[in-house]
Design an enzyme around this catalytic site. Structure first.
Site, PDB file in Angstrom:
ATOM      1  N   GLU A 145       6.117  -3.027   3.970  1.00  8.18           N
ATOM      2  CA  GLU A 145       6.291  -2.031   2.895  1.00  8.18           C
ATOM      3  C   GLU A 145       6.544  -0.646   3.489  1.00  8.18           C
ATOM      4  O   GLU A 145       7.409   0.098   3.027  1.00  8.18           O
ATOM      5  CB  GLU A 145       5.045  -2.031   2.006  1.00  8.18           C
ATOM      6  CG  GLU A 145       5.001  -0.932   0.974  1.00  8.18           C
ATOM      7  CD  GLU A 145       3.714  -0.118   1.047  1.00  8.18           C
ATOM      8  OE1 GLU A 145       3.807   1.136   1.107  1.00  8.18           O
ATOM      9  OE2 GLU A 145       2.631  -0.727   1.035  1.00  8.18           O
ATOM     10  N   HIS A 146       5.790  -0.290   4.531  1.00  3.42           N
ATOM     11  CA  HIS A 146       5.991   1.008   5.183  1.00  3.42           C
ATOM     12  C   HIS A 146       7.388   1.117   5.791  1.00  3.42           C
ATOM     13  O   HIS A 146       8.033   2.160   5.711  1.00  3.42           O
ATOM     14  CB  HIS A 146       4.944   1.200   6.290  1.00  3.42           C
ATOM     15  CG  HIS A 146       3.679   1.848   5.828  1.00  3.42           C
ATOM     16  ND1 HIS A 146       3.193   3.022   6.358  1.00  3.42           N
ATOM     17  CD2 HIS A 146       2.802   1.485   4.863  1.00  3.42           C
ATOM     18  CE1 HIS A 146       2.061   3.350   5.752  1.00  3.42           C
ATOM     19  NE2 HIS A 146       1.793   2.433   4.841  1.00  3.42           N
ATOM     20  N   GLU A 203      -4.249   5.289   9.628  1.00  4.93           N
ATOM     21  CA  GLU A 203      -4.723   4.949   8.284  1.00  4.93           C
ATOM     22  C   GLU A 203      -5.974   4.073   8.364  1.00  4.93           C
ATOM     23  O   GLU A 203      -6.923   4.242   7.593  1.00  4.93           O
ATOM     24  CB  GLU A 203      -3.610   4.227   7.520  1.00  4.93           C
ATOM     25  CG  GLU A 203      -3.887   4.032   6.041  1.00  4.93           C
ATOM     26  CD  GLU A 203      -2.721   3.380   5.309  1.00  4.93           C
ATOM     27  OE1 GLU A 203      -2.903   3.053   4.116  1.00  4.93           O
ATOM     28  OE2 GLU A 203      -1.652   3.180   5.914  1.00  4.93           O
ATOM     29  N   HIS A 250       1.761  -5.030   4.512  1.00  2.99           N
ATOM     30  CA  HIS A 250       1.645  -3.583   4.371  1.00  2.99           C
ATOM     31  C   HIS A 250       2.606  -2.862   5.323  1.00  2.99           C
ATOM     32  O   HIS A 250       3.247  -1.871   4.953  1.00  2.99           O
ATOM     33  CB  HIS A 250       0.192  -3.174   4.645  1.00  2.99           C
ATOM     34  CG  HIS A 250      -0.060  -1.715   4.562  1.00  2.99           C
ATOM     35  ND1 HIS A 250      -0.373  -0.946   5.675  1.00  2.99           N
ATOM     36  CD2 HIS A 250      -0.043  -0.854   3.510  1.00  2.99           C
ATOM     37  CE1 HIS A 250      -0.539   0.306   5.309  1.00  2.99           C
ATOM     38  NE2 HIS A 250      -0.350   0.396   4.008  1.00  2.99           N
TER      39      HIS A 250
END
Length: 429
Positions: free
Chosen positions: A50-51, A127, A47
């Site tokens: 991806e960021h 998040e 993740h």
């Protein structure tokens, strides 16, 4: 519609569906890597990677990446899941080469500037905090842990503040090099695209990716079921239930999906009608089935007043057990019509179509035709649906998680044992 497939020497697959009536195109890169590929000390790295894709390359700053795409009216996005990570764009047809250039740049030449990396790690910590404040997220996080104990599939995609802290640019480069390999990547495009031109662009821009396959993830093992009550002061009790489903390539997949839809896939489903419309016990209740490469996950979610939680779970168990043997032709026909409509509606969206094609390549090694998919849906019968349901109930013990307050939660989860393996086995032919 015209679907064309080309496999490059690197093993990377290019697949396109040309839609001549469109003036725009959706395209992206899908890599067969996600949360389940992570080692314990890599938790959350898929993740984070991806960021970081949009945070600058050796050729473009983070601002230049978005400005180049938005200057032509396009947009960029990305997403991480259990088994895949996707980077995609939507642009006018003349700007397809630009989109491919940007997408290849962010994957082949990421800069991973330390300051940007630290900022993005902090964004993900926020998040994680937001997810912990969202009961729906929390209850499913616990359910995944219960279903896949001590496994990557049982962990949150976001990682933890502790694991994120340990990642640096070398860690990210190593993970990218290990898992982003040609044979495990797909470039898919749909809409106003020319297959030959897309192939030429991809062959040039993605030539740096290794041609050897990435390592395979740990085989998933569904847990022994059981229950967990998470006490938190909330207005509602959030109830979830899971059973082991079937993999993407299982022959009973479509029959199980039909069962899932008749049970809790819409306003006409049995659970919605019985629990909400007839008894008024909840606002939302639904079921779903998520197939993976080697396993499947059947899930149910609902929220109710804590005092109503025991009655809710008792009704849910009764409805599921009853549905296995009493599904009707009308219910099956309605669920099949919904599935076909969803399939055909997706064909009208170039974004949905590109994603569908990429997922087919990753799951099956080839695109399934619309006729094939419709035939598989049409082949589902009452008996095949019942058999799929019987298999579902016999394959594993239920895993149940309740989140909220009040003594009724313990009683509620105990009712889930009524969804017993022995009963289901006695129903199998």
């Amino acid at each position: 519609m015209s679907v064309d497939v080309t496999k490059l020497p690197s093993g990377l697959t290019v697949i396109t569906d040309t839609m001549p009536h469109l003036e725009t195109a959706a395209l992206g890169v899908w890599a067969g890597v996600g949360g389940r590929d992570e080692k314990p000390d890599e938790h959350g790295i898929s993740h984070l990677l991806e960021h970081m894709a949009f945070k600058g390359t050796t050729l473009r700053s983070s601002r230049e990446i978005v400005e180049e795409i938005e200057a032509v009216g396009g947009d960029l996005n990305a997403g991480t899941s259990t088994e895949t990570t996707a980077y995609y764009a939507r642009v006018m047809k003349a700007d397809v080469p630009l989109a491919l250039d940007v997408l290849s740049d962010i994957l082949a030449n990421p800069s991973f500037v330390p300051d940007e990396l630290e900022r993005e790690k902090n964004v993900i910590v926020q998040e994680i905090g937001a997810a912990q404040d969202t009961p729906d997220d929390v209850v499913f996080e616990h359910l995944n842990e219960l279903c896949y104990p001590e496994q990557p599939m049982g962990r949150s995609l976001l990682g933890t503040a502790k694991t994120l802290k340990g990642f640096d640019r070398d860690t990210l480069r190593g993970y990218l090099s290990t898992h982003y390999r040609g044979p495990d990547m797909v470039v898919a495009a749909a809409g106003a695209v020319d297959h030959k031109r897309v192939v030429e662009e991809v062959a040039e821009r993605f030539k740096s990716f290794d041609a050897t396959p990435a390592p395979k993830p740990q085989v998933a093992t569904f847990g022994k079921g059981g229950s967990r009550v998470v006490h938190r002061e909330l207005e509602q009790a959030h109830l979830t239930l899971a059973l082991e489903g079937v993999p993407q390539t299982d022959l009973s997949l479509f029959s199980l999906q039909v069962f899932t839809n008749t049970l809790g896939g819409g306003m006409s489903s049995r659970l919605f009608q019985e629990v909400r419309e007839k008894r008024g016990l909840c606002y939302s209740i639904y079921t779903f089935h998520a197939p993976y490469s080697d396993t499947g996950f059947f899930g149910l979610y609902t929220g109710t007043d804590p005092e109503d939680a025991p009655e809710m779970m008792e009704v849910i168990v009764d409805v599921i057990n009853d549905a296995v043997e009493t599904l009707t032709e009308a219910e099956i026909a309605r669920a099949k019509a919904q599935m076909k409509a969803g399939l055909l509606m997706a064909l009208e969206s170039c974004s949905s179509r590109a994603e569908q094609l990429a997922r087919h390549i990753l799951a099956y090694g080839r695109p399934l035709t619309v006729e094939e998919l419709v035939d598989r849906i049409d082949a589902v019968s009452v008996e095949s649906t019942r058999n799929a349901a019987r298999g579902l109930l016999s394959r594993s013990r239920p895993a149940v998680v309740a989140l909220g307050s009040g003594r009724g939660l313990d009683t509620a989860v105990s009712f889930a044992e009524g969804l017993t393996r022995s009963k289901a086995k006695s129903l199998l032919h």
